[in-house]
Design a protein around this motif. Structure first.
Motif, PDB file in Angstrom:
ATOM      1  N   UNK A 204       0.825  -1.215   0.000  1.00  0.00           N
ATOM      2  CA  UNK A 204       0.000   0.000   0.000  1.00  0.00           C
ATOM      3  C   UNK A 204       0.861   1.268   0.000  1.00  0.00           C
ATOM      4  N   UNK A 205       2.175   1.109   0.105  1.00  0.00           N
ATOM      5  CA  UNK A 205       3.041   2.276   0.103  1.00  0.00           C
ATOM      6  C   UNK A 205       4.487   1.874   0.311  1.00  0.00           C
ATOM      7  N   UNK A 206       5.356   2.872   0.292  1.00  0.00           N
ATOM      8  CA  UNK A 206       6.775   2.607   0.537  1.00  0.00           C
ATOM      9  C   UNK A 206       7.415   3.835   1.184  1.00  0.00           C
ATOM     10  N   UNK A 207       8.532   3.593   1.861  1.00  0.00           N
ATOM     11  CA  UNK A 207       9.276   4.677   2.494  1.00  0.00           C
ATOM     12  C   UNK A 207      10.703   4.679   1.957  1.00  0.00           C
ATOM     13  N   UNK A 208      11.272   5.856   1.757  1.00  0.00           N
ATOM     14  CA  UNK A 208      12.626   5.946   1.192  1.00  0.00           C
ATOM     15  C   UNK A 208      13.661   5.317   2.117  1.00  0.00           C
ATOM     16  N   UNK A 209      14.731   4.808   1.481  1.00  0.00           N
ATOM     17  CA  UNK A 209      15.801   4.198   2.244  1.00  0.00           C
ATOM     18  C   UNK A 209      16.866   5.205   2.634  1.00  0.00           C
ATOM     19  N   UNK A 210      17.810   4.737   3.431  1.00  0.00           N
ATOM     20  CA  UNK A 210      18.935   5.565   3.866  1.00  0.00           C
ATOM     21  C   UNK A 210      20.217   4.758   3.695  1.00  0.00           C
ATOM     22  N   UNK A 211      21.337   5.427   3.768  1.00  0.00           N
ATOM     23  CA  UNK A 211      22.613   4.732   3.646  1.00  0.00           C
ATOM     24  C   UNK A 211      22.766   4.099   2.287  1.00  0.00           C
TER      25      UNK A 211
END
Length: 394
Positions: A204-211
């Motif tokens: 239903x969605x996604x969140x940006x990654x880091x590193x």
């Protein structure tokens, strides 16, 4: 009857059946396929009846193996990695409708045929499983990309489950010898006993990654349908992705963008910085268990599924545990709790029980426990007394 009109029979999760009247097969980690072979042509259909003939050209070998005979077959398409089925490896083929010769050569698939629904225009679905399996065995379907998997008769299912775990299989399916084939029905006549828990989910969605994952997907937000067919939040997954999977997911999700969350009640810590998408992309995760508030605990991404319909994605029922027998008079386990050995007394007899996840092997002597642990890379001397481990943790 033709393959394009048959929905596959589905297994129900449950405890390993005991007693006579059952056969046991390994559960393969792949995708289901119904194949219709006639007039020298092979048509293959997924569980939701999509035509996948072009996706897996290897299945064309069935026409030559049947030598002019017509048949409708049920089985599982798998890709191997070091001789074990790998769902992650199969992902490289699942989303390609017309694979190149190079892809077919680098990621070949096998078709494990485990049931025969029709032969020479004779409908066999009303025949007992034992009869269908005997006729299937007589067809000698064996080639580079086609196999008929072994079935185990007159054995203790626990032994088969133990062998499945040691062989790296997904689990075991127990099939009642007298049962007919019920197209499109889920029946306890086929009881699946998985070694790992998996759950189909809607993204239903996604969140940006880091590193290292900066600029791409960090985690996916998930949902399932509840018992009232409402779409509800089921948590998030941020592990198990290959670089290729992330690239493919980014492309798929970009086309599904929407401004608002498709479900209510997403906690603020998950909704913050989220990119929402239409809930039509289906995936599968492995997980440990469900939390009391309906979230997946410790999920790991396994891949996208193109053989399911979004409306069918709901929380899988929990298998019914086998009844407890005997009195536990002592227990040891590995420090991480993954392996547990119990000393059990039943009817004045003492024996050992080995537990690993949902896999329980009863009636063992200590030498057998030691051997099984060593085959899994665990030394008996590494186990600690459960009471000691508990008091130490406190």
């Amino acid at each position: 009857m033709t393959g394009s009109m048959i929905s596959p029979m589905l297994a129900a999760a449950g405890a390993l059946p005991a007693g006579p009247g059952w056969a046991f097969e390994f559960k393969y980690d792949g995708v289901r396929a119904i194949t219709d072979v006639r007039d020298g042509r092979v048509e293959a259909y997924s569980r939701n009846l999509n035509d996948i003939s072009g996706t897996y050209p290897e299945l064309g070998e069935l026409a030559g193996l049947l030598a002019g005979r017509s048949a409708v077959l049920d089985g599982e398409v798998v890709a191997l990695e070091t001789d074990r089925p790998s769902f992650a490896r199969l992902q490289q083929r699942m989303h390609v409708s017309l694979p190149s010769p190079a892809l077919v050569a680098s990621v070949p698939v096998l078709f494990y045929v485990f049931d025969l629904l029709e032969l020479d225009d004779q409908d066999l679905t009303s025949q007992p499983y034992a009869t269908r399996r005997d006729i299937l065995a007589g067809l000698d379907l064996a080639s580079e990309h086609v196999r008929v998997p072994v079935r185990f008769l007159d054995v203790d299912g626990r032994t088969v489950l133990q062998a499945a775990e040691l062989a790296g299989m997904e689990g075991v399916v127990a099939k009642r010898l007298a049962s007919p084939y019920r197209p499109g029905k889920r029946s306890a006549d086929w009881t699946k006993v998985p070694l790992i828990k998996t759950q189909e989910v809607l993204v239903i969605g996604w969140k940006p990654g880091a590193g290292r994952r900066s600029g791409t997907i960090g985690s996916l937000l998930l949902a399932v349908h509840d018992e009232r067919d409402r779409l509800v939040f089921a948590g998030h997954v941020g592990t198990g992705f290959s670089d290729a999977a992330l690239t493919h997911l980014q492309k798929e999700l970009t086309a599904l963008k929407r401004a608002t969350p498709p479900v209510e009640g997403v906690p603020r810590e998950h909704a913050r910085h989220a990119h929402w998408v239409e809930p039509c992309l289906i995936g599968e995760v492995a997980f440990r268990n469900w939390t009391p508030d309906g979230r997946l605990r410790h999920p790991s991404w396994r891949g996208l599924r193109t053989d399911r319909a979004p409306s069918s994605i709901r929380r899988a029922p929990e298998p019914i545990p086998p009844p407890s027998q005997g009195t536990v008079i002592g227990a040891m386990q590995t420090p991480d709790g993954r392996w547990r050995v119990e000393a059990v007394r039943r009817n004045r007899q003492d024996f050992y029980r080995l537990i690993h996840g949902d896999n329980v092997i009863d009636g063992l002597v200590i030498a057998t426990v030691q051997r099984l642990l060593e085959e899994a890379g665990v030394h008996l001397g590494d186990l600690v007394d459960v009471r000691t481990a508990t008091s130490g943790a406190a």
